[in-house]
Design a protein around this motif. Structure first.
Motif, PDB file in Angstrom:
ATOM      1  N   ASP A 295      35.978  36.952  11.018  1.00  0.00           N
ATOM      2  CA  ASP A 295      37.157  36.146  10.730  1.00  0.00           C
ATOM      3  C   ASP A 295      37.632  36.286   9.287  1.00  0.00           C
ATOM      4  OD1 ASP A 295      34.871  34.872   9.788  1.00  0.00           O
ATOM      5  OD2 ASP A 295      35.842  32.913   9.809  1.00  0.00           O
ATOM      6  N   GLN A 296      36.910  37.024   8.445  1.00  0.00           N
ATOM      7  CA  GLN A 296      37.336  37.251   7.062  1.00  0.00           C
ATOM      8  C   GLN A 296      36.758  38.586   6.590  1.00  0.00           C
ATOM      9  OE1 GLN A 296      36.452  34.143   4.294  1.00  0.00           O
ATOM     10  NE2 GLN A 296      37.343  35.200   2.551  1.00  0.00           N
ATOM     11  N   LEU A 297      37.650  39.577   6.497  1.00  0.00           N
ATOM     12  CA  LEU A 297      37.218  40.919   6.121  1.00  0.00           C
ATOM     13  C   LEU A 297      37.406  41.200   4.643  1.00  0.00           C
ATOM     14  CD1 LEU A 297      38.676  42.950   9.121  1.00  0.00           C
ATOM     15  CD2 LEU A 297      36.406  41.938   8.873  1.00  0.00           C
ATOM     16  N   GLY A 298      37.771  40.196   3.874  1.00  0.00           N
ATOM     17  CA  GLY A 298      37.993  40.402   2.452  1.00  0.00           C
ATOM     18  C   GLY A 298      36.711  40.278   1.657  1.00  0.00           C
ATOM     19  N   GLU A 299      36.858  39.890   0.400  1.00  0.00           N
ATOM     20  CA  GLU A 299      35.711  39.749  -0.494  1.00  0.00           C
ATOM     21  C   GLU A 299      34.995  38.430  -0.195  1.00  0.00           C
ATOM     22  OE1 GLU A 299      37.314  39.959  -4.367  1.00  0.00           O
ATOM     23  OE2 GLU A 299      38.101  41.993  -4.154  1.00  0.00           O
ATOM     24  N   ILE A 300      33.755  38.520   0.233  1.00  0.00           N
ATOM     25  CA  ILE A 300      33.003  37.332   0.600  1.00  0.00           C
ATOM     26  C   ILE A 300      31.523  37.627   0.423  1.00  0.00           C
ATOM     27  CG2 ILE A 300      32.836  37.950   3.045  1.00  0.00           C
ATOM     28  CD1 ILE A 300      33.207  34.952   3.672  1.00  0.00           C
ATOM     29  N   ALA A 301      30.765  36.579   0.131  1.00  0.00           N
ATOM     30  CA  ALA A 301      29.314  36.694  -0.065  1.00  0.00           C
ATOM     31  C   ALA A 301      28.612  35.698   0.839  1.00  0.00           C
ATOM     32  CB  ALA A 301      28.941  36.435  -1.521  1.00  0.00           C
ATOM     33  N   ALA A 302      27.480  36.120   1.397  1.00  0.00           N
ATOM     34  CA  ALA A 302      26.647  35.265   2.239  1.00  0.00           C
ATOM     35  C   ALA A 302      25.392  34.894   1.471  1.00  0.00           C
ATOM     36  CB  ALA A 302      26.304  35.983   3.540  1.00  0.00           C
ATOM     37  N   LEU A 303      25.220  33.586   1.209  1.00  0.00           N
ATOM     38  CA  LEU A 303      24.060  33.090   0.476  1.00  0.00           C
ATOM     39  C   LEU A 303      23.208  32.223   1.389  1.00  0.00           C
ATOM     40  CD1 LEU A 303      26.835  32.682  -1.552  1.00  0.00           C
ATOM     41  CD2 LEU A 303      24.978  32.501  -3.193  1.00  0.00           C
ATOM     42  N   THR A 304      22.002  31.995   0.969  1.00  0.00           N
ATOM     43  CA  THR A 304      21.148  31.047   1.682  1.00  0.00           C
ATOM     44  C   THR A 304      21.539  29.625   1.307  1.00  0.00           C
ATOM     45  OG1 THR A 304      19.481  31.057  -0.059  1.00  0.00           O
ATOM     46  CG2 THR A 304      19.269  32.718   1.691  1.00  0.00           C
ATOM     47  N   GLN A 305      21.132  28.663   2.131  1.00  0.00           N
ATOM     48  CA  GLN A 305      21.461  27.270   1.837  1.00  0.00           C
ATOM     49  C   GLN A 305      20.842  26.815   0.528  1.00  0.00           C
ATOM     50  OE1 GLN A 305      23.532  25.320   3.199  1.00  0.00           O
ATOM     51  NE2 GLN A 305      23.961  26.167   5.238  1.00  0.00           N
ATOM     52  N   THR A 306      19.667  27.328   0.194  1.00  0.00           N
ATOM     53  CA  THR A 306      19.024  26.946  -1.064  1.00  0.00           C
ATOM     54  C   THR A 306      19.500  27.777  -2.237  1.00  0.00           C
ATOM     55  OG1 THR A 306      17.187  28.444  -0.547  1.00  0.00           O
ATOM     56  CG2 THR A 306      16.952  26.117   0.090  1.00  0.00           C
ATOM     57  N   GLY A 307      20.160  28.890  -1.960  1.00  0.00           N
ATOM     58  CA  GLY A 307      20.622  29.740  -3.046  1.00  0.00           C
ATOM     59  C   GLY A 307      22.018  29.450  -3.497  1.00  0.00           C
ATOM     60  N   SER A 308      22.736  28.565  -2.802  1.00  0.00           N
ATOM     61  CA  SER A 308      24.103  28.224  -3.200  1.00  0.00           C
ATOM     62  C   SER A 308      24.091  27.086  -4.198  1.00  0.00           C
ATOM     63  CB  SER A 308      24.927  27.822  -1.974  1.00  0.00           C
ATOM     64  OG  SER A 308      24.368  26.674  -1.363  1.00  0.00           O
ATOM     65  N   SER A 309      25.107  27.085  -5.047  1.00  0.00           N
ATOM     66  CA  SER A 309      25.235  26.040  -6.061  1.00  0.00           C
ATOM     67  C   SER A 309      26.105  24.936  -5.502  1.00  0.00           C
ATOM     68  CB  SER A 309      25.845  26.628  -7.340  1.00  0.00           C
ATOM     69  OG  SER A 309      26.030  25.627  -8.308  1.00  0.00           O
ATOM     70  N   ARG A 310      25.472  23.884  -4.974  1.00  0.00           N
ATOM     71  CA  ARG A 310      26.233  22.818  -4.308  1.00  0.00           C
ATOM     72  C   ARG A 310      26.587  21.685  -5.246  1.00  0.00           C
ATOM     73  NH1 ARG A 310      26.227  23.152   1.055  1.00  0.00           N
ATOM     74  NH2 ARG A 310      26.587  20.912   1.243  1.00  0.00           N
ATOM     75  N   ASP A 311      25.905  21.533  -6.362  1.00  0.00           N
ATOM     76  CA  ASP A 311      26.151  20.538  -7.406  1.00  0.00           C
ATOM     77  C   ASP A 311      26.414  19.142  -6.858  1.00  0.00           C
ATOM     78  OD1 ASP A 311      29.065  20.320  -6.855  1.00  0.00           O
ATOM     79  OD2 ASP A 311      29.207  22.297  -7.757  1.00  0.00           O
ATOM     80  N   GLY A 312      25.848  18.791  -5.708  1.00  0.00           N
ATOM     81  CA  GLY A 312      25.968  17.428  -5.207  1.00  0.00           C
ATOM     82  C   GLY A 312      27.270  17.114  -4.519  1.00  0.00           C
ATOM     83  N   GLU A 449      41.760  45.693   8.501  1.00  0.00           N
ATOM     84  CA  GLU A 449      41.132  45.647   7.181  1.00  0.00           C
ATOM     85  C   GLU A 449      42.138  45.487   6.056  1.00  0.00           C
ATOM     86  OE1 GLU A 449      38.866  49.185   6.914  1.00  0.00           O
ATOM     87  OE2 GLU A 449      37.534  48.690   8.584  1.00  0.00           O
ATOM     88  N   HIS A 450      43.317  46.091   6.180  1.00  0.00           N
ATOM     89  CA  HIS A 450      44.250  46.119   5.056  1.00  0.00           C
ATOM     90  C   HIS A 450      45.435  45.163   5.206  1.00  0.00           C
ATOM     91  CE1 HIS A 450      42.187  49.582   3.330  1.00  0.00           C
ATOM     92  NE2 HIS A 450      42.178  50.128   4.522  1.00  0.00           N
ATOM     93  N   LEU A 451      45.705  44.689   6.404  1.00  0.00           N
ATOM     94  CA  LEU A 451      46.848  43.799   6.602  1.00  0.00           C
ATOM     95  C   LEU A 451      46.439  42.426   7.118  1.00  0.00           C
ATOM     96  CD1 LEU A 451      49.527  46.196   8.148  1.00  0.00           C
ATOM     97  CD2 LEU A 451      49.352  45.394   5.794  1.00  0.00           C
ATOM     98  N   LEU A 452      45.662  42.392   8.181  1.00  0.00           N
ATOM     99  CA  LEU A 452      45.324  41.114   8.807  1.00  0.00           C
ATOM    100  C   LEU A 452      44.186  40.398   8.108  1.00  0.00           C
ATOM    101  CD1 LEU A 452      45.535  42.198  12.553  1.00  0.00           C
ATOM    102  CD2 LEU A 452      47.309  41.161  11.145  1.00  0.00           C
ATOM    103  N   GLY A 453      43.201  41.132   7.620  1.00  0.00           N
ATOM    104  CA  GLY A 453      42.043  40.512   7.002  1.00  0.00           C
ATOM    105  C   GLY A 453      41.099  39.871   7.981  1.00  0.00           C
ATOM    106  N   ALA A 454      41.217  40.195   9.257  1.00  0.00           N
ATOM    107  CA  ALA A 454      40.331  39.657  10.294  1.00  0.00           C
ATOM    108  C   ALA A 454      40.367  40.604  11.475  1.00  0.00           C
ATOM    109  CB  ALA A 454      40.741  38.249  10.716  1.00  0.00           C
ATOM    110  N   ARG A 455      39.315  40.567  12.291  1.00  0.00           N
ATOM    111  CA  ARG A 455      39.269  41.401  13.472  1.00  0.00           C
ATOM    112  C   ARG A 455      40.179  40.845  14.558  1.00  0.00           C
ATOM    113  NH1 ARG A 455      37.766  46.182  11.769  1.00  0.00           N
ATOM    114  NH2 ARG A 455      35.797  46.116  10.612  1.00  0.00           N
ATOM    115  N   SER A 456      40.747  41.754  15.337  1.00  0.00           N
ATOM    116  CA  SER A 456      41.637  41.356  16.420  1.00  0.00           C
ATOM    117  C   SER A 456      40.827  41.026  17.656  1.00  0.00           C
ATOM    118  CB  SER A 456      42.634  42.475  16.716  1.00  0.00           C
ATOM    119  OG  SER A 456      43.432  42.764  15.585  1.00  0.00           O
ATOM    120  N   GLY A 457      41.540  40.596  18.699  1.00  0.00           N
ATOM    121  CA  GLY A 457      40.883  40.281  19.953  1.00  0.00           C
ATOM    122  C   GLY A 457      40.713  41.514  20.814  1.00  0.00           C
TER     123      GLY A 457
END
Length: 993
Positions: A295-312, A449-457
């Motif tokens: 659903d998002q083919l752009g710049e994105i990072a996957a972190l662990t729940q403990t590795g993200s900075s949630r700051d409360g 990848e270049h226009l929609l930024g998401a996979r089609s159906g």
């Protein structure tokens, strides 16, 4: 000399013998054609191998061996057969019509094969827009996800997705898109929720996995800080793992590990196994994999729940659930009772519809605009293709005359020419659809990848849209052949048999119709612009363009009268254009329509840019820098000023760094508590007119003449601080006032007063300050007013700003909150310098930069050039097509010129002039029509703005000289190309007529 055989063989246009026409309903006793005395040996055409319906074929009704119709010698009359040329069993008139169309389509097919060059030209012009439209239609259909596809793309293999959005019970719709409180107002959930709390509401055996859809992920890339979208989830859990596609490496498992998308990896310049540093330098992540979120083919990072900075803080999060059984209404009701929103693949059972819900009908304005813009495009295609059909009719005038001699009436002649449009329109539609669908399916991944930024159906082709596009393509072919068909039905048969060219008489009614449509279109466009109704504007433009198209033949005839004053080549070019108006007028109209649209849009865009520049008002002097704190809590003291100054001086070369503060509430109890402070305008200085009383011209004139209704300050275009707390130190940097004015204002501030920039607030040296407090979302607010000593700051930026002294802020019940730093720069810093400043200050204080670079630069220049380029291509194409067709049509004239001793250079000059007639006349008419349309629209909009309150700035009429320059050069290029690509020498042909 004997006449050549009919192009369709011995059969006439209705399927009967060309030698013995059928009896017409209005003349049943019509005698057959007698044998020609000059050719007694030719009673009938011989059989042709490609014409099985000829008289020598056994299936021909006139053949002696056919028992269905014995030959009758000496018969003077021939009764009409009700099934002649059509399917057996149909009524006579319908059967005759079908047979006539069948023969006409067969003739059109053979003519398309014979004139391959003209056929390729028409197919190209029809297939290109069909290709584009079919590509867009198929791509849109694949990208338009069904609810089930959207759910699977977002959450993968999970059965349901839960959002705990409220603290009180709620109702929801069947897809989980809308929710509302069961009673009262919805209380938004602010507290975090744990796994145990969610699983306690689910059936036994359920599995859950938490997903935080956005977390801050700020990294340092060289000297710059970049923020990339981050998602926090446990990719070791099969539920969450089904959401992503692992491209390389592995999923993150430790807090200091991260997986990124391919775009994010390229942006950060890292590979699997590399590392990235946090923007504040406090931590480092190791890149362990490359993943893809459908659903998002752009710049994105996957972190662990403990590795993200949630700051409360609470971010957008949901719970993926794997249920042991199906989702039922009782479970949905229990979850909704706790404020949880439920989404699933299928419609949620037990869901309700919100009050006032309506059918999801298409937007009528958008639909109208689409139809009208499509109509303009269809008209452009018709005008471009029309000359090819007109030339084809002129080259076949002898064949059409033979059809008329053989008994064909005007209806048959029209059908033969219209059949060309049907055949070529259908072939163009088939080619365009095949290429468009193939391109959409083959280029699907690139579009994603270049226009929609998401996979089609799923793979699908949108059949309804393709059928509509094909029908429009066939309609374009028929409409393009309509005018030549009408001209063919009116041609002189004798002149056609002799091969003479006779210009059809131009009827004055077309000129009158064109003038009427132009006037009606101009009025409609003006009314639409005054009302702000885009469909009416487009309808007016369509009517106006049609009117100009109808007027073009008359204008060509008037220009031809200038021929005697010109040299031979331009005189011949004008004469040919006047004689062949059926081909010249559409080409000129196509150029005119394209140029008019480009100029009209260019004038509007340029005028809008000029209006924006005139309305631009900076909130602080251009070049000055404001560093606003961007730490997480946004409260507390700022770092020591010497440390900030040292780092700013290292990058910007200035020591003028001053702290900036704003007024704020004292001890807010909740995050939604806030305060506002404003100066009170005395009643006798307020404008007495409102929007309702401003409707008449007398009131408008009185309001514009009343100084109370013309504020001395302007609306700020960018960022600014309307209220500050200062003792006069930072006032000069942010206001742009002279030093003497700033010094006088500083005296008042040090004495505990207030400084304003609007003279209406200052009454006898006093300013009344009003403070409103919103506590706990209470309505109405709690307001207090205090009168303080005031001072008017003159000659600074004309913006509404109030500066409180620290003592004045305390007196009205506000506290001084540090907001950041103002930097007095000597020159405007570059973007790279500002990035280095942000990076250098991050260990001390995260900041965001606000700076005024100057008046806004026009972002529409590429649009103007693109419009001009499109109009230029259409001009070149129309000029090239018309010139090529005119060269093929005027081959005999060129042979005559060569025979009488004309030099080879005359051939090139003639082609150059023929292209010039099309390109120059069309461009001049288009520029005039575009300027006129833009002037009408802008004038109407300015009249509308003049009747509003408060009065808005009018649109200036700005001519886009770059666009006009391109449009002036394009005809010269067309003429030069026609001269260069034309053969100078032409063999002398012997004329046999």
């Amino acid at each position: 000399m004997s006449a050549p055989p009919h192009p369709d063989g011995p059969s006439g246009p209705d399927g009967l013998s060309a030698r013995t026409p059928p009896a017409r309903p209005d003349d049943p006793a019509r005698p057959a054609h007698p044998a020609r005395p000059d050719n007694p040996a030719r009673p009938t055409h011989p059989a042709r191998p490609d014409n099985p319906a000829g008289p020598a074929h056994p299936e021909n009704p006139a053949h002696p061996e056919n028992p269905a119709r014995p030959a009758r010698a000496g018969s003077a009359t021939r009764p009409a057969r009700p099934d002649a040329g059509g399917p057996v069993g149909l009524p006579g008139r319908l059967a005759g019509t079908l047979g006539s169309w069948r023969a006409a389509l067969r003739i059109a097919r053979r003519e398309a094969w014979r004139a391959r060059g003209r056929t390729a030209l028409v197919l190209t012009m029809i297939a290109l827009p069909v290709l584009v439209l079919s590509f867009v239609a198929v791509t849109y259909d694949m990208a338009d996800l069904t609810p089930e596809e959207s759910f699977v793309q977002r959450v993968g293999a999970a059965d349901v997705e839960l959002h705990w959005v409220a603290e009180n019970p709620l109702h929801q719709d069947s897809r989980g898109d809308t929710n509302w409180a069961r009673t009262g107002e919805l209380v938004t959930r602010e507290r975090p929720v744990g796994r145990a709390e969610v699983e306690a509401l689910l059936p036994a055996g359920s599995r859950t996995s938490r997903v935080t859809w956005w977390v801050p992920f700020e990294v340092r890339i060289g000297d710059r800080t970049r923020t990339i979208d981050g998602r926090a989830l446990d990719l070791t859990d099969p539920l969450a793992r089904s959401m992503v596609r692992l491209r390389s490496g592995r999923v993150p498992t430790a807090p200091d590990e991260v997986a990124v998308s391919a775009q994010a990896a390229a942006r950060m310049g890292v590979r699997v196994g590399g590392s990235v540093d946090a923007a504040d330098g406090t931590r480092r992540w190791r890149v362990v994999g490359v993943v893809e979120f459908p659903d998002q083919l752009g710049e994105i990072a996957a972190l662990t729940q403990t590795g993200s900075s949630r700051d409360g803080r609470s971010y957008d999060e949901s719970w993926l659930v794997d249920l042991p059984g199906p989702l039922d209404a009782a479970l949905v009701d229990r979850l909704n009772a706790h404020g949880i929103l439920v989404s699933a693949r299928d419609p949620v059972p037990g869901a309700q519809s919100p009050d006032g819900s309506a059918l999801n009908l298409p937007d009528p304005v958008l639909a109208s605009n689409t139809v009208l813009v499509g109509g303009l495009g269809l008209l452009e295609v018709v005008l471009l293709v029309g000359p090819a059909f007109a030339v084809g009719v002129r080259r076949r005038r002898r064949d059409l005359a033979l059809v008329a001699v053989a008994g064909g009436d005007p209806v048959h002649l029209r059908r033969i020419v219209l059949a060309d449009g049907v055949v070529l329109g259908g072939l163009g539609a088939a080619c365009g659809l095949l290429l468009g669908v193939t391109a959409a399916l083959a280029g699907r991944s690139l579009v994603e990848e270049h226009l929609l930024g998401a996979r089609s159906g799923g793979y699908r082709v949108f059949p309804a849209a393709l059928v509509a596009i094909a029908a429009v393509a066939v309609l374009a072919g028929v409409l393009a052949a309509l005018a030549p068909a009408l001209a063919a039905a009116r041609q002189d048969v004798a002149a056609g048999l002799a091969g003479r060219r006779t210009a059809p008489p131009h009827r004055r009614r077309w000129l009158l119709l064109g003038v009427a449509l132009t006037a009606l279109g101009s009025g409609a466009a003006a009314v639409g612009a005054a009302r702000g109704d885009t469909p009416v504007i487009l309808a007016g433009l369509v009517l106006g363009e049609l009117g100009l198209v109808f007027c073009t033949p008359t204008l060509i005839g008037l220009l031809a009268r200038l021929g005697p004053l010109l040299p031979p080549a331009p005189r011949i070019a004008l004469r040919d254009a006047s004689r062949n108006r059926s081909s010249a007028a559409p080409a000129i109209s196509a150029v005119m329509a394209a140029v008019a649209g480009s100029v009209a849009l260019g004038v509007y865009v340029a005028s809008n840019d000029a209006r924006d520049r005139a309305d631009w008002q900076p909130g602080m002097p251009p070049g000055q820098v404001l560093l606003l704190r961007a730490d997480r809590d946004g409260t507390g003291p700022l770092p020591p000023l010497p440390l900030i100054t040292e780092r700013v001086r290292a990058e910007l070369g200035t020591d003028a760094v001053l702290p900036v503060a704003v007024p704020s509430c004292v001890d807010p109890q909740r995050p939604e508590d806030y305060c506002t402070v404003t100066a009170v305008l005395p009643e006798d200085r307020a404008c007495p007119y409102d929007a309702e009383s401003y409707g008449t011209a007398e009131v408008r004139r009185a309001a514009l003449a009343d100084p109370r209704c013309v504020p001395p300050v302007r609306i700020v275009s960018g960022f600014y601080l309307p209220a500050m707390v200062d003792d006069g130190a930072v006032l000069g940097v942010l206001s742009g006032a002279p030093a003497a004015e700033v010094a006088a204002a500083a005296v008042v501030l040090r004495a505990g007063g207030v400084v304003v920039t609007d003279p209406r607030y200052l009454v006898d040296g006093q300013v009344t300050v009003r403070v409103e407090r919103w506590v706990g979302g209470s309505r109405p607010s709690v307001a207090t007013s205090v009168t303080l000593p005031g001072h008017l700051l003159r000659d600074g930026l004309p913006v509404d700003r109030m500066v409180l002294s620290p003592a004045a802020a305390a007196r009205v019940g506000l506290r001084t909150e540090p907001a950041g730093f103002a930097v007095d720069t000597r020159t405007t810093p570059t973007t790279a310098q500002l990035d280095r400043v942000v990076t250098a200050l991050r260990p001390l204080l995260p900041v965001s930069v606000q700076i005024e670079q100057g008046p806004p630069r026009s972002q529409q220049r590429p649009v103007l050039l693109l419009l001009a380029a499109g109009a230029g291509l259409i001009t070149l194409g129309a000029a090239g097509v018309a010139t090529g067709l005119a060269a093929a049509e005027g081959r005999r004239d060129l042979s005559t010129l060569a025979a009488v001793g004309a030099s080879p250079r005359v051939r090139r000059v003639l082609s150059l002039c023929q292209a010039g007639v099309i390109a120059v006349v069309g461009s001049v008419l288009g520029i005039a029509a575009g300027l006129g349309s833009a002037l009408i629209i802008l004038t109407s909009m300015n009249r509308q703005y003049a009747q509003t309150w408060p009065a808005q700035s009018p649109y200036p009429v700005v001519v886009p000289w770059q666009t006009l320059g391109v449009l002036v050069v394009v005809p010269l290029v067309a003429m030069l190309g026609a001269g260069l690509f034309t053969r100078s020498r032409l063999a002398v042909e012997r004329r046999l007529d």
